[in-house]
Write a protein that holds these residues in place. Structure first.
Motif, PDB file in Angstrom:
ATOM      1  N   UNK A  41      53.610  53.042 -19.229  1.00  0.00           N
ATOM      2  CA  UNK A  41      53.140  54.402 -19.461  1.00  0.00           C
ATOM      3  C   UNK A  41      53.724  55.283 -18.364  1.00  0.00           C
ATOM      4  N   UNK A  42      54.956  55.737 -18.563  1.00  0.00           N
ATOM      5  CA  UNK A  42      55.688  56.438 -17.511  1.00  0.00           C
ATOM      6  C   UNK A  42      55.176  57.868 -17.300  1.00  0.00           C
ATOM      7  N   UNK A  43      55.247  58.302 -16.040  1.00  0.00           N
ATOM      8  CA  UNK A  43      54.929  59.680 -15.690  1.00  0.00           C
ATOM      9  C   UNK A  43      56.206  60.505 -15.818  1.00  0.00           C
ATOM     10  N   UNK A  44      56.291  61.300 -16.875  1.00  0.00           N
ATOM     11  CA  UNK A  44      57.511  62.049 -17.136  1.00  0.00           C
ATOM     12  C   UNK A  44      57.742  63.171 -16.124  1.00  0.00           C
ATOM     13  N   UNK A  45      56.726  63.494 -15.321  1.00  0.00           N
ATOM     14  CA  UNK A  45      56.866  64.536 -14.302  1.00  0.00           C
ATOM     15  C   UNK A  45      57.043  63.956 -12.900  1.00  0.00           C
ATOM     16  N   UNK A  46      57.297  62.667 -12.820  1.00  0.00           N
ATOM     17  CA  UNK A  46      57.435  62.041 -11.499  1.00  0.00           C
ATOM     18  C   UNK A  46      58.715  62.517 -10.814  1.00  0.00           C
ATOM     19  N   UNK A  47      58.643  62.626  -9.481  1.00  0.00           N
ATOM     20  CA  UNK A  47      59.781  63.048  -8.664  1.00  0.00           C
ATOM     21  C   UNK A  47      59.894  62.120  -7.455  1.00  0.00           C
ATOM     22  N   UNK A  48      60.877  62.406  -6.617  1.00  0.00           N
ATOM     23  CA  UNK A  48      60.940  61.812  -5.283  1.00  0.00           C
ATOM     24  C   UNK A  48      60.377  62.833  -4.303  1.00  0.00           C
ATOM     25  N   UNK A  49      59.716  62.337  -3.258  1.00  0.00           N
ATOM     26  CA  UNK A  49      59.156  63.232  -2.239  1.00  0.00           C
ATOM     27  C   UNK A  49      59.678  62.796  -0.870  1.00  0.00           C
ATOM     28  N   UNK A  50      59.673  63.740   0.092  1.00  0.00           N
ATOM     29  CA  UNK A  50      60.406  63.550   1.333  1.00  0.00           C
ATOM     30  C   UNK A  50      59.559  63.873   2.562  1.00  0.00           C
TER      31      UNK A  50
END
Length: 276
Positions: A41-50
């Protein structure tokens, strides 16, 4: 003749009013095996954070030298990208498979059945996210779910040869984290890697008695695991001083992780139990 007919009618009446024997035999221990497939169940709004200042908070923006332009302006996508630029959507992660064993105990009260079940299974499933920099380059974080275990309560209703039930409880998983990038200038080092994941699961199913001690089980489970931390540090490597990852005030590098710690799956299982 009338006596025989009356006796036969009485026998039919008693048989019709009797509770089926199969509905009375759900109490006791059982062991079983199961297999199936699952879908992430993927999070389509996922990003990388820094984290640029190494304060442990991933709330910084990586910018280009001499300005405020976001170095990850091209964006992010759910899944793995085969190119260094977001010219198209990422390839969605494939569904996975699983297989394992279970043990449980049920107690019956009339038609109602309550119990507890524990299971463990080997799993092959993954969940990925990709970020794109203006270099251009791609940065891929992948979680591979290797095995899971669950301990759940079970509440069901027995009717004839069937037991229809709901189930829910705690879940555990073992995860392998991996990182890939097309950036050959910076160095990349794993600074934190935790492979344990804890969470919960719930669902339901039907258990159907094939024989006095053998049942067939069809089950659906939704599992939500919170993965441990996985941090990759982008260091200087052979990159020039203008590289966005090593700009002052922190020339040592930038820590990178995923924005979403959850690994969620929809699982569909088919199995068999032996009851004692």
């Amino acid at each position: 003749m009338k006596i025989k007919l009356a006796a036969a009618a009485l026998a039919l009446t008693v048989a019709a009013g009797a509770t089926p024997v199969l509905a009375q035999e759900w109490s006791g221990f059982y062991v079983g095996v199961h297999g199936g497939f699952l879908d992430t169940d993927e999070d389509k709004n996922e990003t990388l954070v820094f984290d640029r200042d190494f304060d442990g908070d991933f709330d910084d923006t990586v910018v280009l030298s001499g300005g405020t332009t976001n170095a990850f302006g091209p964006g992010f996508c759910s899944g793995q990208a085969s190119t260094t630029t977001p010219s198209g959507l990422c390839d969605r992660d494939d569904g996975g498979v699983e297989g394992g064993a279970r043990v449980g105990y049920d107690m019956q009260f009339g038609n109602w059945v309550v119990g507890v079940v524990g299971d463990i299974q080997g799993v092959d499933a993954e969940d990925s996210v990709t970020g794109f920099s203006t270099t251009p380059a791609s940065y891929i974080f992948t979680r591979n779910l290797e095995h899971t275990a669950g301990l759940r309560a079970r509440v069901g209703y027995a009717t004839g040869p069937a037991l229809v039930y709901a189930t829910g409880g705690a879940a555990y998983g073992k995860i392998e984290n991996r990182f890939y990038t097309s950036n050959g200038a910076n160095s990349f080092t794993e600074t934190v890697e935790e492979d344990d994941a804890d969470g919960f699961q719930y669902g339901g199913g039907v258990e159907w008695r094939l024989a006095p001690s053998l049942t067939l089980v069809g089950e659906y489970l939704y599992t939500d695991l919170e993965a441990g931390e996985y941090v990759v540090r982008a260091g200087p490597g052979t990159a020039p001083a203008t590289n966005p990852f090593i700009l002052p005030p922190n020339t040592a590098g930038t820590d990178i992780t995923r924005s979403n710690p959850d690994f969620k799956t929809h699982e569909f299982r088919l199995g068999m139990n032996v009851r004692f």
